[in-house]
Design a protein around this motif. Structure first.
Motif, PDB file in Angstrom:
ATOM      1  N   VAL A 110       0.843  -1.197   0.000  1.00 49.44           N
ATOM      2  CA  VAL A 110       0.000   0.000   0.000  1.00 49.44           C
ATOM      3  C   VAL A 110       0.881   1.251   0.000  1.00 49.44           C
ATOM      4  N   GLY A 111       1.925   1.231   0.799  1.00 50.18           N
ATOM      5  CA  GLY A 111       2.854   2.360   0.828  1.00 50.18           C
ATOM      6  C   GLY A 111       3.569   2.551  -0.494  1.00 50.18           C
ATOM      7  N   GLY A 112       3.915   1.453  -1.136  1.00 46.94           N
ATOM      8  CA  GLY A 112       4.560   1.541  -2.448  1.00 46.94           C
ATOM      9  C   GLY A 112       3.642   2.138  -3.493  1.00 46.94           C
ATOM     10  N   ALA A 113       2.370   1.750  -3.458  1.00 47.19           N
ATOM     11  CA  ALA A 113       1.405   2.296  -4.414  1.00 47.19           C
ATOM     12  C   ALA A 113       1.172   3.784  -4.166  1.00 47.19           C
ATOM     13  N   ILE A 114       1.081   4.165  -2.906  1.00 43.48           N
ATOM     14  CA  ILE A 114       0.896   5.577  -2.568  1.00 43.48           C
ATOM     15  C   ILE A 114       2.125   6.380  -2.986  1.00 43.48           C
ATOM     16  N   GLY A 115       3.309   5.837  -2.739  1.00 36.46           N
ATOM     17  CA  GLY A 115       4.540   6.520  -3.134  1.00 36.46           C
ATOM     18  C   GLY A 115       4.650   6.699  -4.637  1.00 36.46           C
ATOM     19  N   ALA A 153       4.236  10.440  -9.311  1.00 40.12           N
ATOM     20  CA  ALA A 153       3.649  10.833 -10.586  1.00 40.12           C
ATOM     21  C   ALA A 153       2.980  12.203 -10.494  1.00 40.12           C
ATOM     22  N   ILE A 154       2.278  12.448  -9.399  1.00 43.57           N
ATOM     23  CA  ILE A 154       1.626  13.746  -9.208  1.00 43.57           C
ATOM     24  C   ILE A 154       2.662  14.853  -9.075  1.00 43.57           C
ATOM     25  N   GLY A 155       3.712  14.590  -8.307  1.00 41.15           N
ATOM     26  CA  GLY A 155       4.776  15.589  -8.134  1.00 41.15           C
ATOM     27  C   GLY A 155       5.470  15.927  -9.439  1.00 41.15           C
ATOM     28  N   ALA A 156       5.700  14.922 -10.262  1.00 38.88           N
ATOM     29  CA  ALA A 156       6.334  15.172 -11.558  1.00 38.88           C
ATOM     30  C   ALA A 156       5.422  16.001 -12.456  1.00 38.88           C
ATOM     31  N   GLY A 157       4.136  15.706 -12.432  1.00 40.83           N
ATOM     32  CA  GLY A 157       3.197  16.480 -13.233  1.00 40.83           C
ATOM     33  C   GLY A 157       3.145  17.939 -12.808  1.00 40.83           C
ATOM     34  N   ALA A 211      11.146   6.675  -9.394  1.00 38.38           N
ATOM     35  CA  ALA A 211      10.299   6.629  -8.195  1.00 38.38           C
ATOM     36  C   ALA A 211       9.075   5.743  -8.410  1.00 38.38           C
ATOM     37  N   VAL A 212       8.462   5.854  -9.564  1.00 37.72           N
ATOM     38  CA  VAL A 212       7.285   5.025  -9.846  1.00 37.72           C
ATOM     39  C   VAL A 212       7.675   3.557  -9.936  1.00 37.72           C
ATOM     40  N   ILE A 213       8.789   3.260 -10.565  1.00 37.24           N
ATOM     41  CA  ILE A 213       9.226   1.866 -10.656  1.00 37.24           C
ATOM     42  C   ILE A 213       9.559   1.310  -9.275  1.00 37.24           C
ATOM     43  N   ALA A 214      10.206   2.096  -8.433  1.00 39.87           N
ATOM     44  CA  ALA A 214      10.508   1.652  -7.073  1.00 39.87           C
ATOM     45  C   ALA A 214       9.223   1.398  -6.295  1.00 39.87           C
ATOM     46  N   GLY A 215       8.233   2.257  -6.464  1.00 48.36           N
ATOM     47  CA  GLY A 215       6.957   2.046  -5.796  1.00 48.36           C
ATOM     48  C   GLY A 215       6.247   0.803  -6.291  1.00 48.36           C
ATOM     49  N   LEU A 216       6.269   0.583  -7.594  1.00 51.41           N
ATOM     50  CA  LEU A 216       5.628  -0.608  -8.142  1.00 51.41           C
ATOM     51  C   LEU A 216       6.361  -1.888  -7.750  1.00 51.41           C
ATOM     52  N   LEU A 217       7.668  -1.820  -7.629  1.00 49.99           N
ATOM     53  CA  LEU A 217       8.419  -2.989  -7.151  1.00 49.99           C
ATOM     54  C   LEU A 217       8.051  -3.315  -5.707  1.00 49.99           C
ATOM     55  N   ILE A 249      13.274  15.676 -14.703  1.00 51.51           N
ATOM     56  CA  ILE A 249      12.167  15.398 -13.781  1.00 51.51           C
ATOM     57  C   ILE A 249      11.471  14.102 -14.166  1.00 51.51           C
ATOM     58  N   GLU A 250      11.257  13.891 -15.453  1.00 53.24           N
ATOM     59  CA  GLU A 250      10.628  12.646 -15.906  1.00 53.24           C
ATOM     60  C   GLU A 250      11.473  11.428 -15.526  1.00 53.24           C
ATOM     61  N   GLY A 251      12.802  11.555 -15.648  1.00 55.45           N
ATOM     62  CA  GLY A 251      13.670  10.436 -15.290  1.00 55.45           C
ATOM     63  C   GLY A 251      13.588  10.093 -13.820  1.00 55.45           C
ATOM     64  N   VAL A 252      13.622  11.103 -12.979  1.00 59.82           N
ATOM     65  CA  VAL A 252      13.533  10.863 -11.532  1.00 59.82           C
ATOM     66  C   VAL A 252      12.167  10.293 -11.181  1.00 59.82           C
ATOM     67  N   ALA A 253      11.112  10.813 -11.801  1.00 61.44           N
ATOM     68  CA  ALA A 253       9.765  10.308 -11.533  1.00 61.44           C
ATOM     69  C   ALA A 253       9.623   8.861 -11.984  1.00 61.44           C
ATOM     70  N   LEU A 254      10.231   8.524 -13.104  1.00 54.63           N
ATOM     71  CA  LEU A 254      10.168   7.142 -13.582  1.00 54.63           C
ATOM     72  C   LEU A 254      10.824   6.189 -12.589  1.00 54.63           C
TER      73      LEU A 254
END
Length: 80
Positions: free
Chosen positions: A14-19, A24-28, A70-76, A63-68
């Protein structure tokens, strides 16, 4: 003690999904602010449009690279 540890481990996805969502929101928001600032800068100084545009694209890519990442780490974290 063990029960608390098991609850923390089961809530990790749950924490990973929220992160991932927050990343993604922060990058946008960040890319939107970059675009806004670039448009204002170009409106104030049109002769520097190409330099401003290049800097904007480079910063948005970072920013897109850092967000990517972060999203991959959250999904993992969700999958583990």
């Amino acid at each position: 003690m063990l029960n608390t540890l098991l609850q923390a481990v089961s809530s990790a996805p749950v924490g990973g999904a929220i992160g991932a969502g927050i990343a993604a929101i922060g990058a946008g928001i960040g890319i939107g602010m970059i675009g806004k600032s670039a448009c204002e800068s170009i409106a104030r100084q049109p002769e520097a449009a190409s330099d401003i545009r290049g800097s904007m694209i480079l910063t948005a890519a970072f920013i897109e690279g850092v967000a990517l990442f972060a999203v991959i780490a959250g999904l993992l974290a969700v999958l583990k």
